[in-house]
Design an enzyme around this catalytic site. Structure first.
Site, PDB file in Angstrom:
ATOM      1  N   HIS A  39     -84.786  -6.281   8.959  1.00 37.81           N
ATOM      2  CA  HIS A  39     -83.637  -7.133   9.283  1.00 37.81           C
ATOM      3  C   HIS A  39     -82.894  -6.633  10.518  1.00 37.81           C
ATOM      4  O   HIS A  39     -81.748  -6.986  10.747  1.00 37.81           O
ATOM      5  CB  HIS A  39     -82.694  -7.210   8.069  1.00 37.81           C
ATOM      6  CG  HIS A  39     -83.368  -7.748   6.852  1.00 37.81           C
ATOM      7  ND1 HIS A  39     -83.732  -9.071   6.708  1.00 37.81           N
ATOM      8  CD2 HIS A  39     -83.792  -7.109   5.733  1.00 37.81           C
ATOM      9  CE1 HIS A  39     -84.342  -9.234   5.543  1.00 37.81           C
ATOM     10  NE2 HIS A  39     -84.404  -8.067   4.934  1.00 37.81           N
ATOM     11  N   GLU A  89     -76.297  16.892  10.238  1.00 43.45           N
ATOM     12  CA  GLU A  89     -75.269  17.943  10.265  1.00 43.45           C
ATOM     13  C   GLU A  89     -75.848  19.304  10.637  1.00 43.45           C
ATOM     14  O   GLU A  89     -75.119  20.188  11.104  1.00 43.45           O
ATOM     15  CB  GLU A  89     -74.523  18.011   8.916  1.00 43.45           C
ATOM     16  CG  GLU A  89     -75.339  18.424   7.722  1.00 43.45           C
ATOM     17  CD  GLU A  89     -74.478  18.421   6.440  1.00 43.45           C
ATOM     18  OE1 GLU A  89     -75.034  18.109   5.385  1.00 43.45           O
ATOM     19  OE2 GLU A  89     -73.271  18.709   6.536  1.00 43.45           O
ATOM     20  N   LYS A 107     -66.656  23.563   5.180  1.00 42.02           N
ATOM     21  CA  LYS A 107     -67.260  23.463   3.849  1.00 42.02           C
ATOM     22  C   LYS A 107     -66.441  22.562   2.946  1.00 42.02           C
ATOM     23  O   LYS A 107     -66.967  21.833   2.102  1.00 42.02           O
ATOM     24  CB  LYS A 107     -67.373  24.856   3.230  1.00 42.02           C
ATOM     25  CG  LYS A 107     -68.032  24.866   1.866  1.00 42.02           C
ATOM     26  CD  LYS A 107     -69.471  24.378   1.932  1.00 42.02           C
ATOM     27  CE  LYS A 107     -70.146  24.223   0.596  1.00 42.02           C
ATOM     28  NZ  LYS A 107     -71.421  23.513   0.682  1.00 42.02           N
ATOM     29  N   GLU A 162     -79.156  11.041   2.001  1.00 43.91           N
ATOM     30  CA  GLU A 162     -78.883  12.486   1.940  1.00 43.91           C
ATOM     31  C   GLU A 162     -79.756  13.256   2.932  1.00 43.91           C
ATOM     32  O   GLU A 162     -79.289  14.146   3.642  1.00 43.91           O
ATOM     33  CB  GLU A 162     -79.108  13.016   0.510  1.00 43.91           C
ATOM     34  CG  GLU A 162     -78.924  14.503   0.327  1.00 43.91           C
ATOM     35  CD  GLU A 162     -77.590  15.055   0.810  1.00 43.91           C
ATOM     36  OE1 GLU A 162     -77.487  16.276   1.017  1.00 43.91           O
ATOM     37  OE2 GLU A 162     -76.660  14.242   1.038  1.00 43.91           O
ATOM     38  N   CYS A 203     -71.026  35.164 -11.288  1.00 47.73           N
ATOM     39  CA  CYS A 203     -70.013  36.174 -10.952  1.00 47.73           C
ATOM     40  C   CYS A 203     -70.731  37.386 -10.400  1.00 47.73           C
ATOM     41  O   CYS A 203     -71.955  37.444 -10.353  1.00 47.73           O
ATOM     42  CB  CYS A 203     -69.258  36.562 -12.211  1.00 47.73           C
ATOM     43  SG  CYS A 203     -68.536  35.178 -13.080  1.00 47.73           S
ATOM     44  N   ARG A 212     -70.565  35.795  -4.537  1.00 48.72           N
ATOM     45  CA  ARG A 212     -71.010  35.261  -5.827  1.00 48.72           C
ATOM     46  C   ARG A 212     -69.866  34.581  -6.577  1.00 48.72           C
ATOM     47  O   ARG A 212     -70.113  33.794  -7.492  1.00 48.72           O
ATOM     48  CB  ARG A 212     -71.592  36.367  -6.713  1.00 48.72           C
ATOM     49  CG  ARG A 212     -72.769  37.116  -6.109  1.00 48.72           C
ATOM     50  CD  ARG A 212     -73.204  38.245  -7.023  1.00 48.72           C
ATOM     51  NE  ARG A 212     -73.630  37.736  -8.295  1.00 48.72           N
ATOM     52  CZ  ARG A 212     -74.863  37.287  -8.548  1.00 48.72           C
ATOM     53  NH1 ARG A 212     -75.754  37.306  -7.586  1.00 48.72           N
ATOM     54  NH2 ARG A 212     -75.187  36.810  -9.728  1.00 48.72           N
ATOM     55  N   LYS A 227     -78.424  15.557   6.078  1.00 49.53           N
ATOM     56  CA  LYS A 227     -78.812  16.972   6.259  1.00 49.53           C
ATOM     57  C   LYS A 227     -79.320  17.196   7.688  1.00 49.53           C
ATOM     58  O   LYS A 227     -78.931  18.130   8.371  1.00 49.53           O
ATOM     59  CB  LYS A 227     -79.875  17.380   5.228  1.00 49.53           C
ATOM     60  CG  LYS A 227     -79.314  17.588   3.835  1.00 49.53           C
ATOM     61  CD  LYS A 227     -78.573  18.860   3.711  1.00 49.53           C
ATOM     62  CE  LYS A 227     -77.176  18.880   3.128  1.00 49.53           C
ATOM     63  NZ  LYS A 227     -76.429  17.770   2.802  1.00 49.53           N
ATOM     64  N   ASN A 251     -71.565  38.455 -16.475  1.00 54.93           N
ATOM     65  CA  ASN A 251     -71.947  37.361 -15.565  1.00 54.93           C
ATOM     66  C   ASN A 251     -72.899  36.459 -16.338  1.00 54.93           C
ATOM     67  O   ASN A 251     -73.932  36.917 -16.815  1.00 54.93           O
ATOM     68  CB  ASN A 251     -72.662  37.910 -14.326  1.00 54.93           C
ATOM     69  CG  ASN A 251     -73.321  36.779 -13.524  1.00 54.93           C
ATOM     70  OD1 ASN A 251     -72.802  35.658 -13.498  1.00 54.93           O
ATOM     71  ND2 ASN A 251     -74.465  37.064 -12.930  1.00 54.93           N
ATOM     72  N   GLY A 252     -72.545  35.194 -16.508  1.00 56.80           N
ATOM     73  CA  GLY A 252     -73.406  34.286 -17.268  1.00 56.80           C
ATOM     74  C   GLY A 252     -72.558  33.373 -18.140  1.00 56.80           C
ATOM     75  O   GLY A 252     -71.351  33.258 -17.936  1.00 56.80           O
ATOM     76  N   TRP A 297     -66.461  33.941 -10.911  1.00 54.33           N
ATOM     77  CA  TRP A 297     -66.644  32.534 -10.579  1.00 54.33           C
ATOM     78  C   TRP A 297     -66.457  31.817 -11.899  1.00 54.33           C
ATOM     79  O   TRP A 297     -67.324  31.750 -12.739  1.00 54.33           O
ATOM     80  CB  TRP A 297     -68.051  32.276 -10.026  1.00 54.33           C
ATOM     81  CG  TRP A 297     -68.241  30.851  -9.681  1.00 54.33           C
ATOM     82  CD1 TRP A 297     -68.856  29.883 -10.411  1.00 54.33           C
ATOM     83  CD2 TRP A 297     -67.763  30.202  -8.502  1.00 54.33           C
ATOM     84  NE1 TRP A 297     -68.793  28.686  -9.765  1.00 54.33           N
ATOM     85  CE2 TRP A 297     -68.136  28.848  -8.592  1.00 54.33           C
ATOM     86  CE3 TRP A 297     -67.085  30.644  -7.384  1.00 54.33           C
ATOM     87  CZ2 TRP A 297     -67.826  27.919  -7.599  1.00 54.33           C
ATOM     88  CZ3 TRP A 297     -66.770  29.724  -6.404  1.00 54.33           C
ATOM     89  CH2 TRP A 297     -67.139  28.388  -6.517  1.00 54.33           C
TER      90      TRP A 297
HETATM   91  C1  AGP Z   1     -72.505  18.132   2.927  1.00 55.46           C
HETATM   92  O1  AGP Z   1     -73.514  18.947   3.350  1.00 55.46           O
HETATM   93  C2  AGP Z   1     -71.228  18.329   3.595  1.00 55.46           C
HETATM   94  N1  AGP Z   1     -70.789  19.648   3.483  1.00 55.46           N
HETATM   95  C3  AGP Z   1     -70.161  17.310   3.209  1.00 55.46           C
HETATM   96  O2  AGP Z   1     -70.678  16.020   3.400  1.00 55.46           O
HETATM   97  C4  AGP Z   1     -69.675  17.392   1.755  1.00 55.46           C
HETATM   98  O3  AGP Z   1     -70.644  16.933   0.881  1.00 55.46           O
HETATM   99  C5  AGP Z   1     -68.420  16.516   1.622  1.00 55.46           C
HETATM  100  O4  AGP Z   1     -67.450  17.005   2.492  1.00 55.46           O
HETATM  101  C6  AGP Z   1     -67.908  16.524   0.187  1.00 55.46           C
HETATM  102  O5  AGP Z   1     -67.501  17.806  -0.163  1.00 55.46           O
HETATM  103  P1  AGP Z   1     -67.155  18.117  -1.685  1.00 55.46           P
HETATM  104  O6  AGP Z   1     -68.389  17.903  -2.503  1.00 55.46           O
HETATM  105  O7  AGP Z   1     -66.706  19.548  -1.675  1.00 55.46           O
HETATM  106  O8  AGP Z   1     -66.054  17.193  -2.092  1.00 55.46           O
END
Ligand code: AGP
Length: 668
Positions: free
Chosen positions: A564, A548, A663, A541, A2, A27, A545, A124-125, A98
């Protein structure tokens, strides 16, 4: 995580507090509140949602767009009196939340007070032992207004304060029953030796702090102390800004530096007692501490990112702290057990489940894939991982012995929410790992665990992933210890998990080294990411990264799959990132790496410190500390995050807001 702000000075507190909240909004932003010392009392206003909701409620910006005084019908419209007149107060505290304990609501928003409404605190904590303390205080008659862990602190201080006050009021008889002279102890709270109430509040706080377990950054005001504000720190950040005629306390300097560049950073266990003419900093044993005043020369943008150029890099470097926050209060090392309060309500049902389906999207799904290996190997529970976007269109075989575990940072991902509802239709027990408290998924599932890592601002998920994998390990121990897992194994996993934050710090120290490697490969058009077993998801993963963030085509593939087909793509322009720690599949990975090298492919290897052999094969090596095989994805992902970050930044791309992405994907 927070944001808290406190103000004592000659100027009006409210503008500074509101400005501070806006700057700390990154935050946490699910609810906010402010408490001001006004007309010999403390007045508090709280609102759910972003800071602007609070401003509107306070009528803070009513001047901006004055409302017509008369309605269309010509009746005089009495505009609501803003609760605070802007001029009024020079003492106040504020908070942007938060949520960790208790959903976002006005009652759960801070500041919180005691029964008398005299003591007000913003925190906060996380107070780990809040439940036990609350029960004791309720037995003593304290009435709680919220579900937060924080409110306990206000009542605890009140309880101690009143007891001490009683003692003050009732002087001790000089002689005890045996007739001996009762050398009545020095009243505990004297400042400069005079026996007055001045120190009572601070000492009541100190006593209360000694009873708290967990992390806190606290600011406190009391109705009977109009010229005093107190702050205390343990685990959560707190800085004090020293202005000529004012003192501002805040979770970080972004709420301070527009007012003063003179800052004192509190350290763990330190308390600051501030009144109009004095600032006293001392430790929990009331020993005075001399603190250095630092000159901060950051601009505001930098401050919110703590000096990092992008939120993504800041969040990568926050992982030691965020992992610790995800584990805190959840491990019982000696018993080799894990306690997940959010699972208690279904712990019996969890004993009876015989199958787990993990569902999620994107990065969260990759964390689920690591969890699949953990649950099968260490808890002996058959586990599958499903793309949430596919799950509901399949005919999943589900029954009441099946648990669906959904993973989501935002808690709002439409596909994942739909998958949960599908599983609920079929009587599955629905569980979740979610970061945003009170989010749709958090409210939809039957039971779950929050990440407690604070907001993740950058679109590319980083600290959420490592926290999700850490919590998968906790869930594995929780379910494993309900089944065959031995105390020794449980203890081993917990021990190693507690060492992860330090090991991540070690890897973050190689940031410049990783940047150099990123420079070398930033113009590649394609990239393979390869790993086996626990690090097959890590490869997925890492590839996500890079894709994207840098718009380079990257593919994560199980190392053993290359021969394969995909190996046909290998040449000098198609580099590969190999996650190859010293684990149970090391030798297999080494031979796959040699297969690529023998076809002219360039290789970057993520390897275990001290592994000289891999250096002879790979073109570049990034070392990570040794840990349990099941936890290597947490460590191996950090250099992959940094690599993707640097390639994107070196390409001059918008690291925090990559093209075409959001996001939280709230549409199917
Ligand atoms: C990851 O870097 C992306 N922002 C995206 O793949 C994300 O992980 C996915 O949309 C899932 O989001 P969530 O964890 O909020 O459900």
């Amino acid at each position: 995580m927070c944001g808290i702000v406190g103000y004592l000075g000659k100027n009006s507190a409210l503008p500074v507090l509101i400005d501070g909240l806006r700057r700390l909004e990154y935050r946490g932003y699910d609810s906010a509140g402010v408490a001001l010392y006004l007309e010999n009392d403390i007045q508090c206003v709280k609102a759910v949602g972003k800071i602007k909701e609070l401003e509107e409620k306070i009528g803070y910006y009513e001047i901006k767009s004055p409302q017509p005084l008369f309605t269309k019908e010509g009746n005089y419209k009495k505009s609501p009196q803003p609760p605070f007149n802007k001029g009024g107060s020079c003492l106040g505290i504020a908070h942007t939340r938060w949520a960790t304990h208790g959903e976002p609501s006005e009652d759960n928003a801070h500041p919180h007070s005691d029964c008398s409404g005299k003591i007000w605190i913003a925190h906060n904590g996380i107070i780990e032992n809040h439940k036990a303390l609350k029960e004791k205080l309720e037995e003593k008659g304290h009435k709680f207004k919220s579900q937060t862990d924080t409110e306990v602190i206000a009542h605890l201080i009140e309880d101690i304060y009143n007891n001490e006050l009683e003692k003050l009021k009732s002087p001790q008889p000089l002689f005890n029953k045996e007739g001996n002279n009762r050398k009545s102890p020095q009243p505990p709270f004297t400042k400069g030796g005079n026996n007055n109430r001045e120190g009572l509040l601070t000492d009541s706080l100190i006593k209360a702090l000694k009873m708290l377990k967990g992390a806190y950054g606290i600011v406190l005001i009391h109705k009977d102390y109009p010229d005093k504000i107190i702050a205390a720190k343990m685990g959560s950040p707190l800085a004090i800004g020293l202005g000529d005629t004012e003192t501002i306390i805040a979770s970080d300097i972004s709420a301070i530096i527009t007012h003063t560049k003179q800052v004192i950073y509190l350290d763990d266990g330190e308390i600051a007692e501030i009144d109009k003419n004095d600032l006293r900093i001392f430790n929990i044993d009331n020993v005075k501490i001399e603190k250095e005043i630092e000159e901060v020369n950051w601009d505001i943008g930098e401050a919110e990112k703590k000096g990092f150029p992008y939120f993504m890099l800041k969040e990568i470097f926050e992982q030691p702290e965020s992992i610790m926050n995800s584990i805190r209060g959840r491990v019982m090392e000696r018993e080799g057990k894990v306690k997940l309060g959010g699972f208690d309500s279904v712990s019996k049902k969890l004993r009876d489940i015989n199958r787990i389906i993990i569902t999620a999207c994107g990065t969260a799904m990759h964390a689920g894939l690591v969890g699949e290996y953990m649950l099968e190997e260490y808890a002996g529970i058959p586990t599958e991982v499903e793309y949430a976007s596919e799950f509901r269109y399949r005919q999943p075989i589900i029954n009441k012995e099946t648990a669906l575990l959904a993973i989501s940072q935002s808690g709002e991902t439409a596909d994942t929410l739909a998958a949960i509802r599908e599983a609920k239709e079929k009587n599955a027990l629905t569980l979740g790992i979610v970061n945003v408290v009170g989010s749709s998924i958090a409210r939809e599932i039957d039971a779950g665990a929050y990440n407690h890592i604070g907001p993740e601002i950058s679109v590319a998920s980083t600290k959420a992933f490592t926290s999700q994998v850490a919590i998968m390990a906790l869930i594995t121990v929780y379910l494993g210890r309900q089944r065959q897992m031995s105390l020794v194994v449980g203890e081993r996993i917990i021990k190693e998990l507690l060492l992860i934050p330090e090991k991540i710090k070690n890897i973050l120290g190689r940031n410049d080294e990783i940047k150099k490697i990123a420079q070398k490969y930033m113009n590649a058009d394609n990239f393979f990411y390869l790993g086996r077993k626990y690090n097959n998801p890590t490869a997925l993963e890492g590839a996500l990264k890079l894709k994207e963030l840098s718009y380079i085509h990257a593919e994560g593939i199980p190392s053993g799959e290359m021969k394969h087909g995909s190996i046909a793509l290998i040449d000098g322009n198609f580099p590969s990132m190999f996650i190859c720690p010293k684990d149970s599949v090391y030798e297999k990975n080494i031979s796959n790496m040699e297969e690529i090298k023998s076809r002219g492919g360039r290789v970057i290897a993520i390897a275990t410190e001290g592994d000289e052999r891999v250096k002879e094969i790979a073109d570049d090596v990034i070392y990570i500390p040794k840990t349990l095989e099941m936890l290597t994805p947490i460590l191996a992902t950090v250099p992959l995050q940094l690599f993707a970050y640097h390639v994107s930044a070196l390409k001059g791309l918008d690291v925090d807001k990559p093209r075409n992405l959001a996001k939280s994907v709230t549409v199917e």
